[in-house]
Design a protein around this motif. Structure first.
Motif, PDB file in Angstrom:
ATOM      1  N   CYS C  47      35.974  40.268  34.333  1.00 25.67           N
ATOM      2  CA  CYS C  47      35.275  40.904  33.225  1.00 25.67           C
ATOM      3  C   CYS C  47      36.099  40.746  31.951  1.00 25.67           C
ATOM      4  CB  CYS C  47      35.078  42.382  33.552  1.00 25.67           C
ATOM      5  SG  CYS C  47      33.591  43.073  32.884  1.00 25.67           S
ATOM      6  N   ASP C  48      36.410  39.492  31.578  1.00 26.87           N
ATOM      7  CA  ASP C  48      37.269  39.280  30.416  1.00 26.87           C
ATOM      8  C   ASP C  48      36.500  38.498  29.345  1.00 26.87           C
ATOM      9  OD1 ASP C  48      37.024  36.938  31.662  1.00 26.87           O
ATOM     10  OD2 ASP C  48      39.143  36.649  32.118  1.00 26.87           O
ATOM     11  N   HIS C  49      37.217  38.040  28.319  1.00 26.80           N
ATOM     12  CA  HIS C  49      36.521  37.376  27.208  1.00 26.80           C
ATOM     13  C   HIS C  49      35.952  36.023  27.608  1.00 26.80           C
ATOM     14  CE1 HIS C  49      40.177  35.024  26.979  1.00 26.80           C
ATOM     15  NE2 HIS C  49      39.579  34.222  26.141  1.00 26.80           N
ATOM     16  N   GLU C  50      36.407  35.450  28.748  1.00 22.39           N
ATOM     17  CA  GLU C  50      35.833  34.179  29.191  1.00 22.39           C
ATOM     18  C   GLU C  50      34.564  34.407  29.992  1.00 22.39           C
ATOM     19  OE1 GLU C  50      38.583  31.778  31.291  1.00 22.39           O
ATOM     20  OE2 GLU C  50      39.608  31.123  29.486  1.00 22.39           O
ATOM     21  N   GLY C  51      34.589  35.445  30.847  1.00 30.78           N
ATOM     22  CA  GLY C  51      33.418  35.702  31.670  1.00 30.78           C
ATOM     23  C   GLY C  51      32.260  36.269  30.865  1.00 30.78           C
ATOM     24  N   HIS C  52      32.565  37.072  29.884  1.00 32.95           N
ATOM     25  CA  HIS C  52      31.522  37.684  29.059  1.00 32.95           C
ATOM     26  C   HIS C  52      31.866  37.541  27.590  1.00 32.95           C
ATOM     27  CE1 HIS C  52      29.436  39.528  32.426  1.00 32.95           C
ATOM     28  NE2 HIS C  52      30.618  39.596  32.966  1.00 32.95           N
ATOM     29  N   PRO C  53      31.639  36.381  27.036  1.00 37.27           N
ATOM     30  CA  PRO C  53      32.049  36.157  25.635  1.00 37.27           C
ATOM     31  C   PRO C  53      31.131  36.855  24.647  1.00 37.27           C
ATOM     32  CG  PRO C  53      31.005  34.210  26.519  1.00 37.27           C
ATOM     33  CD  PRO C  53      31.022  35.212  27.629  1.00 37.27           C
ATOM     34  N   VAL C  54      31.206  38.203  24.619  1.00 38.20           N
ATOM     35  CA  VAL C  54      30.329  38.946  23.710  1.00 38.20           C
ATOM     36  C   VAL C  54      30.701  38.705  22.253  1.00 38.20           C
ATOM     37  CG1 VAL C  54      29.564  40.800  25.210  1.00 38.20           C
ATOM     38  CG2 VAL C  54      31.788  40.946  24.165  1.00 38.20           C
ATOM     39  N   HIS C  55      31.969  38.299  21.998  1.00 40.65           N
ATOM     40  CA  HIS C  55      32.353  38.089  20.601  1.00 40.65           C
ATOM     41  C   HIS C  55      31.656  36.856  20.018  1.00 40.65           C
ATOM     42  CE1 HIS C  55      35.052  35.764  23.152  1.00 40.65           C
ATOM     43  NE2 HIS C  55      35.211  34.951  22.150  1.00 40.65           N
ATOM     44  N   LEU C  56      30.981  36.058  20.877  1.00 39.14           N
ATOM     45  CA  LEU C  56      30.293  34.878  20.366  1.00 39.14           C
ATOM     46  C   LEU C  56      28.824  35.146  20.042  1.00 39.14           C
ATOM     47  CD1 LEU C  56      31.627  32.121  22.752  1.00 39.14           C
ATOM     48  CD2 LEU C  56      32.451  32.763  20.508  1.00 39.14           C
ATOM     49  N   THR C  57      28.397  36.395  20.194  1.00 40.09           N
ATOM     50  CA  THR C  57      26.962  36.672  20.039  1.00 40.09           C
ATOM     51  C   THR C  57      26.468  36.331  18.639  1.00 40.09           C
ATOM     52  OG1 THR C  57      27.278  38.494  21.568  1.00 40.09           O
ATOM     53  CG2 THR C  57      25.210  38.415  20.383  1.00 40.09           C
ATOM     54  N   VAL C  58      27.168  36.829  17.615  1.00 41.47           N
ATOM     55  CA  VAL C  58      26.696  36.615  16.248  1.00 41.47           C
ATOM     56  C   VAL C  58      26.842  35.152  15.819  1.00 41.47           C
ATOM     57  CG1 VAL C  58      27.011  37.265  13.852  1.00 41.47           C
ATOM     58  CG2 VAL C  58      27.059  39.019  15.631  1.00 41.47           C
ATOM     59  N   PRO C  59      28.010  34.496  16.028  1.00 41.00           N
ATOM     60  CA  PRO C  59      28.066  33.067  15.690  1.00 41.00           C
ATOM     61  C   PRO C  59      27.088  32.245  16.519  1.00 41.00           C
ATOM     62  CG  PRO C  59      30.256  33.923  16.124  1.00 41.00           C
ATOM     63  CD  PRO C  59      29.300  34.974  16.520  1.00 41.00           C
ATOM     64  N   GLY C  60      26.811  32.704  17.758  1.00 41.48           N
ATOM     65  CA  GLY C  60      25.885  31.971  18.616  1.00 41.48           C
ATOM     66  C   GLY C  60      24.481  31.914  18.046  1.00 41.48           C
ATOM     67  N   LEU C  61      24.132  32.917  17.234  1.00 43.90           N
ATOM     68  CA  LEU C  61      22.804  32.914  16.625  1.00 43.90           C
ATOM     69  C   LEU C  61      22.612  31.707  15.721  1.00 43.90           C
ATOM     70  CD1 LEU C  61      22.251  36.656  15.723  1.00 43.90           C
ATOM     71  CD2 LEU C  61      21.308  35.360  17.620  1.00 43.90           C
TER      72      LEU C  61
END
Lengths: 96, 119, 165
Positions: C47-61
């Motif tokens: 459950c770390d930044h690789e498994g759940h890269p939530v910080h990429l949500t906004v740039p991913g848009l």
């Protein structure tokens, strides 16, 4: 009627994939063809759910999509290592 | 309005079927397993994608659309992994792509996983 | 912690999507399974930044619409090549200038997802790519996708682009 046409297109593509799975020539072509066949069967189930107006078929489609991926990875690992429990030296996770 | 949505949906579905058929034709026609990977990815991306988007237009804003979107996202995230795993397995068994120059073949051969079991 | 909450939210959405029932018993069972799953994921340390890269949500848009456009364009290119000829398989190496493994994974997966190019190996900041025709290979040599992924990951974008090795 249009759903039948869509299903027919998917079935024809499945037959083409099946031909590739039968003529090979090696195991990798067959795995690839079976992977495509699985993806298209997901599509066929989804379209059939619309034909019969029974949306619960989509749950089956989701499960088929999951199994298709895991099955492809498992078979690929098996033909690479001739073993499902293999790990690289010092790396218990192994490498595909 | 409903008729327009119907027409848009059928355009998407027919497009998806066309890409599926082209991909299937490519599976038969192309020369080696690496080239056929591209035909398979044709089916996995736009073939599947357009059919599912078309079905979404048929379903409207319901739980069905959310499930279709889930299938779409799932196939999009898993198909590259499966493709890459298959390519790795083929390389580790010395199945090399048919390319023009020996350089390129050597480039592929050098990526073999150095493992005793994977030969 | 953010990742754990994101995982719980995703699992809750998945549960509601598959069940569709709002009975108290079903909801309580769902919450119990979600908590169990999050606990196991925490124990497994996935459950770390690789498994759940939530910080990429906004740039991913910004990134995903561009990726979908690329996929559509190269789908049409490859479909034309299959139907009318022009297939010339080739192997090339491109530079992955992302600073961490997550960025390189995103880049390699984007390459594979785009028809006409399949990444067959990632090693030492270089990705070995099998391309089916000149058009799709040249699109990769310009390094546009590399820079887009750098921007997505928040890495500095190299001016020189990524020429082939």
């Amino acid at each position: 009627m249009m759903y039948a046409a869509a299903a027919a297109g998917v079935v024809v593509t499945m037959l083409l994939a099946l031909v590739r799975a039968l003529i090979g020539p090696n195991i990798y072509n067959r795995i690839l063809a079976v992977n495509v066949f699985g993806t298209l069967s997901v599509m066929l189930i989804a379209i059939y759910g619309f034909v019969d107006d029974r949306p619960e078929f989509l749950d089956l489609a989701i499960v088929y999509a999951l199994i298709n991926f895991i099955g492809t990875i498992a078979v690929t690992k098996y033909v690479t290592f001739k073993d499902m429990g293999h790990g690289d030296d010092g790396d218990p996770a192994g490498d595909i | 309005m409903a008729a327009a949505l119907d027409i848009i949906s059928w355009i998407f579905i027919v497009g998806g079927i066309a890409f599926c058929l082209i991909g299937g034709y490519g599976l038969i026609k192309l020369k080696d397993v690496y080239a056929r990977l591209h035909a398979a990815s044709l089916i996995d991306t736009l073939g599947v994608g357009l059919i599912l988007v078309g079905l979404m237009f048929q379903a409207g804003l319901t739980l069905v659309t959310a499930k279709l979107a889930l299938i779409l996202v799932f196939i999009f995230f898993t198909s590259p992994t499966a493709t890459h795993a298959l390519a790795r397995a083929a390389i580790n068994h010395d199945v090399l792509p048919e390319v023009d120059t020996e350089d390129e073949r050597e480039m592929v051969r050098s990526t073999k996983t150095p493992s005793e079991a994977a030969k | 912690m953010t990742q754990a909450i994101a995982l719980a939210a995703a699992l809750a959405g998945f549960w509601v999507l598959l069940s569709g029932y709002w009975l108290p018993l079903i909801i309580i069972l769902g919450i119990a399974s979600i908590l169990l799953c999050v606990y196991i994921a925490h124990r497994l340390d996935v459950c770390d930044h690789e498994g759940h890269p939530v910080h990429l949500t906004v740039p991913g848009l910004w990134y995903f619409p561009w990726l979908v456009k690329e996929i559509v364009v190269s789908n049409i290119t490859v479909a034309k090549a299959i139907l009318f000829g022009g297939v010339r398989p080739q192997v090339l190496r491109v530079k992955a200038s992302q600073s961490d493994e997550l960025g390189q994974t995103v880049y390699a997966n984007s390459i594979t997802l785009t028809p006409g190019t399949v990444s067959i190996d990632v090693d030492n900041n270089y990705i070995t790519v099998h391309a089916i025709m000149d058009g799709t290979a040249d699109g990769l040599r310009t390094g546009e996708m590399d820079q887009k992924v750098c921007k997505l990951m928040g890495d500095p974008v190299s001016e020189s682009g990524s020429a082939k090795a």
